[in-house]
Design a protein around this motif. Sequence first.
Motif, PDB file in Angstrom:
ATOM      1  N   HIS A  67       6.609   9.918   4.967  1.00 42.66           N
ATOM      2  CA  HIS A  67       6.955   9.199   3.742  1.00 42.66           C
ATOM      3  C   HIS A  67       7.612  10.163   2.755  1.00 42.66           C
TER       4      HIS A  67
ATOM      5  N   PRO B 247      -3.275  14.158   6.702  1.00 41.68           N
ATOM      6  CA  PRO B 247      -2.438  13.068   6.186  1.00 41.68           C
ATOM      7  C   PRO B 247      -2.637  12.786   4.700  1.00 41.68           C
TER       8      PRO B 247
ATOM      9  N   ILE C  43       8.000  10.760  14.737  1.00 42.66           N
ATOM     10  CA  ILE C  43       7.380  10.299  13.498  1.00 42.66           C
ATOM     11  C   ILE C  43       8.420   9.531  12.695  1.00 42.66           C
TER      12      ILE C  43
ATOM     13  N   TYR D 218       2.007   7.768  17.807  1.00 36.61           N
ATOM     14  CA  TYR D 218       3.436   7.493  17.671  1.00 36.61           C
ATOM     15  C   TYR D 218       3.997   7.139  19.051  1.00 36.61           C
TER      16      TYR D 218
ATOM     17  N   LEU E   2       3.147  12.180   7.151  1.00 36.79           N
ATOM     18  CA  LEU E   2       3.311  10.903   7.845  1.00 36.79           C
ATOM     19  C   LEU E   2       4.752  10.421   7.829  1.00 36.79           C
TER      20      LEU E   2
END
Length: 340
Positions: free
Chosen positions: A86, A60, A239, A234, A84
């Motif tokens: 983003h 991550p 995700i 999750y 992750l």
Amino acid sequence: MGRILRGLAGEGHLRVVAADTADVVEEARRRHGLSPTATAALGRAMTGALLLAQLLLKTPKERLTLRVEGTGPLGGMVVEADALGHVRGYVQNPGAEVPLRQDGKLNVGELVGGGFLRVDRSLPNGEIYTSAVPLVSGEMAEDLAHYLWQSEQIPSAVLLGVRVKGEGEVEVAGGVAVQVMPEAPEAVLRRLEANLGGLGGITPLLRERGLEGSLEVLLEGLGFARTDLRALGYPLNEIPVRFRCRCTREKALEALVFFTPEEREEMIVQDGGAEVVCHWCAEVYRFSPEEIRSLVAEVRCPDCGTLWLYPRADGTVFRLEGETCRCGRKVELPVGRPQA
């Protein structure tokens, strides 16, 4: 909110990652004021970066950055993503536009032009692994598949799509990457190729069938099985994808340190303060004269003015790398200054 699905197909010989990115691409469009074709270009790059992050990143803490150095009117594009979910990104000329293709579709290839695709991977130890390949088409999906094969030796199929409507709002955005594992049977490869050949494009499929339905069509006869992501934290077994920038007000204020004290004072006299705009997310930070004048702790080269050292508010210290300034002068920090 967007989402990422992962799974296996072809009896474990195909690794599959799929993403619905309509929300984050729409947010990027609004933040940057993108033209319709620039929206499609950045949207495909953002989706592709998210897919590659799932395929290539191991932890991550790692990040992946795509840099499209194109010769077209768009002028270049940069996207950053992590495992992750983003993602953030921007283009050099957000308002750039070109005529539609003869088939009526957005001409992303012409907007991007020729040039190079560079991929940077930031590793947990701080090292950056960089590789670059020539752009094949500028349409992004083919370019990313070419990168995976040339630089990573990973045979893959990449499908990316963005559809806009009305005044340029994003209606559909997403993509799928299928990685072929070593020693995949010929029958699996033939079936995948046949399925890909029968597609009329991923965008209409996403619009008509959604993400799960698109995977059913793409992987028909290959027995797709979703990876259980609940064990990774999750609960929805997917995700979440978010447009997330790492800029802060403190970082924006620190950016003013790179101006000389005289330049900062000129900002105060002429503009009554300063305004800093993050190129990643277009967030605007405004600073008062008092905040600007608080930046007095830096050490600069007495010859050329290059910033050598600046203690940050959180206790960390920016320091020029190396022992020699860019002008050739030896870097000499005053006794008692932090040496981080």
